[in-house]
Design a protein around this motif. Sequence first.
Motif, short mmCIF file in Angstrom:
data_model
loop_
_atom_site.label_atom_id
_atom_site.label_comp_id
_atom_site.label_asym_id
_atom_site.label_seq_id
_atom_site.Cartn_x
_atom_site.Cartn_y
_atom_site.Cartn_z
N GLN A 268 34.78 39.93 37.88
CA GLN A 268 34.46 41.28 37.44
C GLN A 268 35.60 41.79 36.58
N ARG A 269 35.26 42.47 35.51
CA ARG A 269 36.29 43.02 34.64
C ARG A 269 36.99 44.19 35.34
N ASP B 279 43.30 46.79 35.86
CA ASP B 279 44.63 46.24 36.12
C ASP B 279 44.48 44.89 36.82
N PRO B 280 44.63 43.79 36.09
CA PRO B 280 44.42 42.47 36.69
C PRO B 280 45.61 41.93 37.48
N LYS B 281 46.73 42.62 37.49
CA LYS B 281 47.94 42.07 38.12
C LYS B 281 47.77 41.71 39.59
N PRO B 282 47.01 42.47 40.39
CA PRO B 282 46.90 42.12 41.81
C PRO B 282 45.93 40.98 42.11
N PHE B 283 45.28 40.41 41.09
CA PHE B 283 44.18 39.48 41.31
C PHE B 283 44.45 38.12 40.68
N GLY B 284 43.72 37.12 41.15
CA GLY B 284 43.57 35.92 40.37
C GLY B 284 42.58 36.19 39.25
N VAL B 285 42.82 35.65 38.07
CA VAL B 285 41.94 35.91 36.93
C VAL B 285 41.55 34.58 36.28
N VAL B 286 40.51 34.65 35.44
CA VAL B 286 40.09 33.47 34.68
C VAL B 286 40.11 33.78 33.19
N LYS B 287 40.31 32.72 32.40
CA LYS B 287 40.16 32.79 30.95
C LYS B 287 38.94 31.97 30.56
N ASP C 16 41.34 40.03 31.83
CA ASP C 16 40.99 41.11 32.76
C ASP C 16 39.75 40.76 33.59
N LEU C 17 39.41 39.46 33.64
CA LEU C 17 38.29 39.01 34.47
C LEU C 17 38.83 38.56 35.82
N ALA C 18 38.76 39.46 36.78
CA ALA C 18 39.32 39.20 38.11
C ALA C 18 38.35 38.39 38.96
N ILE C 19 38.89 37.42 39.69
CA ILE C 19 38.10 36.66 40.66
C ILE C 19 37.88 37.55 41.88
#
Length: 336
Positions: free
Chosen positions: A130-131, A134-142, A162-165
């Motif tokens: 989910q977009r 603030d992506p810093k607290p999450f795992g993210v994907v590219k 900014d696509l958080a898992i």
Amino acid sequence: MKIIVPMAGMGKRMRPHTLTVPKPLIPIAGKPIVQRLVEDIAKVCGEPVDEVAFIIGRFGAEVEKSLIAIAESVGAKGTIVYQDEPLGTAHAILCAKDSLSGPLVVAFADTLFKADFILDSSAAGTIWVQRVDDPKPFGVVKLDASGQITDFVEKPQEFVSDLAIIGIYYFQDGAYLRDELQFLLDHDIKDKGEYQLTNALENMKNKGTTFVPGRVTEWLDCGNKDATVFTNQRYLEYLQERGEELVAKSAKITNSVLIPPVYIGENAIITDSVVGPHVSLGSQSNVRSSVVSNSIVQQSATVLHANVANSMIGNHATVTGTPDDLSLGDYNTLRV
């Protein structure tokens, strides 16, 4: 299909409510968070769920009995396994290694979602994202230009995506996942001091596994009190849209107004009060001469002569004549 549910965390951000029960057993619209999660995943799987494996701490026999009943409610066998040390997401999942085979969904039990899709089981792997602002607290994907996942990054301090898992994953081959998780532990491969699932995903991708992003209509977090109260609000609205009956027939409502959506549990008593909107009132609870809105009031709790909003009130707790915005644990009494 199997569902693997890691839920061994202490839930420190939800205290005092997690001092007596694990966070995933806190109710949302009358059902524990983990039950809502398992039911929602079962609906999108598109095939029967054979087993639900719960990875827990030493929560006690009553909690384990409740979890087995949740698995059985979706027609599955319930399995209990233990994670005695918090060594990271990869370690948590691997604690259920005997259940890691065939197609499976891994779902961490502090999140709920709203979705209108059926899982594509032909994909090698799907990672729900989910977009976020603030992506810093999450795992993210590219993603690449074709929409496939190219990178997994755990809690990036510099912006990469900014696509958080959101904590829900599908794997077509659970044994392959098990072997990759075991590789991390055997070679002591850690990220930020823990064994991370994202490292296993990165290794699988580098070996040719294609991961695609899954999108949900809405991601609902249950990480702290305010987030859980908001999730209760949105979930009540979701259930109302689906036309579900939310007020128990055994509830006794006298000289009172209910402002929907509200969930009213079995044998709840409401007298001379206004309840709602966005209130979940547990079974055997008692609200008298009060106004309650946007709150979770758990089982056998009592609210007297109070104005309560944006609050969580625990099981068997009592609130009398107090201002709004509370977080009151089980068996506590607050009088003003």
